[in-house]
Scaffold this motif. Structure first.
Motif, PDB file in Angstrom:
ATOM      1  N   GLN A 157       0.748  -1.351   0.022  1.00  0.00           N
ATOM      2  CA  GLN A 157      -0.140  -0.127  -0.443  1.00  0.00           C
ATOM      3  C   GLN A 157       1.069   0.902   0.033  1.00  0.00           C
ATOM      4  N   LYS A 158       2.309   1.307   1.326  1.00  0.00           N
ATOM      5  CA  LYS A 158       3.337   2.245   0.815  1.00  0.00           C
ATOM      6  C   LYS A 158       3.352   2.571  -0.253  1.00  0.00           C
ATOM      7  N   PHE A 159       4.066   1.977  -1.475  1.00  0.00           N
ATOM      8  CA  PHE A 159       4.567   1.887  -2.911  1.00  0.00           C
ATOM      9  C   PHE A 159       3.414   2.636  -3.766  1.00  0.00           C
ATOM     10  N   GLN A 160       2.421   1.843  -3.251  1.00  0.00           N
ATOM     11  CA  GLN A 160       1.088   2.480  -4.485  1.00  0.00           C
ATOM     12  C   GLN A 160       0.807   3.554  -4.527  1.00  0.00           C
ATOM     13  N   ARG A 161       1.220   3.850  -2.819  1.00  0.00           N
ATOM     14  CA  ARG A 161       0.519   5.340  -2.435  1.00  0.00           C
ATOM     15  C   ARG A 161       1.750   6.253  -2.591  1.00  0.00           C
TER      16      ARG A 161
ATOM     17  N   ASP B 204       2.243   5.021 -13.090  1.00  0.00           N
ATOM     18  CA  ASP B 204       0.713   5.443 -12.263  1.00  0.00           C
ATOM     19  C   ASP B 204       0.656   3.881 -11.377  1.00  0.00           C
ATOM     20  N   ILE B 205      -0.443   4.066  -9.834  1.00  0.00           N
ATOM     21  CA  ILE B 205      -0.429   2.398 -10.520  1.00  0.00           C
ATOM     22  C   ILE B 205      -1.212   1.855 -11.248  1.00  0.00           C
ATOM     23  N   SER B 206      -1.482   2.128 -12.920  1.00  0.00           N
ATOM     24  CA  SER B 206      -1.997   1.241 -13.464  1.00  0.00           C
ATOM     25  C   SER B 206      -1.264   0.343 -13.779  1.00  0.00           C
ATOM     26  N   GLY B 207      -0.287   0.754 -14.106  1.00  0.00           N
ATOM     27  CA  GLY B 207       0.512   0.860 -14.463  1.00  0.00           C
ATOM     28  C   GLY B 207       0.857   1.560 -16.006  1.00  0.00           C
ATOM     29  N   ASP B 208       0.236   2.892 -16.291  1.00  0.00           N
ATOM     30  CA  ASP B 208       0.008   2.899 -17.120  1.00  0.00           C
ATOM     31  C   ASP B 208       1.263   4.240 -16.604  1.00  0.00           C
ATOM     32  N   THR B 209       1.981   4.436 -18.538  1.00  0.00           N
ATOM     33  CA  THR B 209       3.549   5.506 -18.271  1.00  0.00           C
ATOM     34  C   THR B 209       2.943   6.805 -18.676  1.00  0.00           C
TER      35      THR B 209
END
Length: 195
Positions: free
Chosen positions: A2-6, A175-180
């Motif tokens: 959760q930390k890294f996604q945030r 971003d968290i969805s893997g998009d760039t």
């Protein structure tokens, strides 16, 4: 996790819509535990034209525990000690502080920049500087300007920010969805809003 996604989400947001006078990037591209922030000294303050580097340590329990932020660049300020530690309520857990998980890194950096504009001499880390700020503002401002000139003026802020990641024309942030998203360096540091 959760930390890294945030952190990824916060960095993505800060880099895609930069706030004037602040930037934040990972210190090492392999980890998000330590970040480097840059604050440009606010106009009409003794810190004007200074480029101040800060280090942000992200604890394992982030965002439920505040990050540890300190100035790497020396600064003459009643709320910042010689080790770069910052006395600010947003960086402390309740009941002594006001940290809440909803507070983003960008908000903390904006608050620190505001603290540079408006020191709080009633809650100092440096009592002598706080007393000087209260009793002899001109002397305080003169010393703060000297510190800024000695430690934080490397060149024009816009020139320094353009040089900072000279080898990279663009910064890639996932971003968290893997998009760039590609954010050009000038926009990343808010230069489009400063010029």
């Amino acid at each position: 996790m959760q930390k890294f996604q945030r952190i990824k989400r916060e960095l993505f947001r800060m880099n895609s819509t930069p706030t004037q006078g602040i930037s934040c990037t990972p210190k090492d591209e392999n980890t998000l535990d330590v970040l480097t922030a840059v604050i440009i000294g606010p106009q009409c303050t003794p810190y004007e034209n200074g480029t101040f580097q800060l280090e942000i340590h992200i604890p394992d329990k982030y965002p439920f525990v505040p990050p540890m932020i300190k100035f790497v660049t020396p600064i003459y300020h009643p709320n910042i000690d010689n080790a770069g530690r910052i006395c600010m309520d947003n960086l402390k857990m309740p009941p002594k502080g006001t940290w809440a998980p909803q507070i983003a890194l960008e908000n903390l950096l904006i608050s620190i920049r505001l603290l540079m504009t408006n020191p709080n001499p009633d809650d100092p880390l440096m009592p002598d500087i706080a007393e000087e700020y209260k009793s002899s503002r001109e002397q305080f401002e003169s010393k703060a300007r000297e510190y800024t000139k000695k430690y934080a003026i490397i060149g024009e802020p816009s020139t320094l920010l353009r040089k900072r990641d000279k080898e990279l024309t663009h910064t890639v942030v996932e971003d968290i969805s893997g998009d760039t998203a590609r954010v050009d360096e000038q926009k990343r540091f808010g230069q489009d809003k400063m010029d």
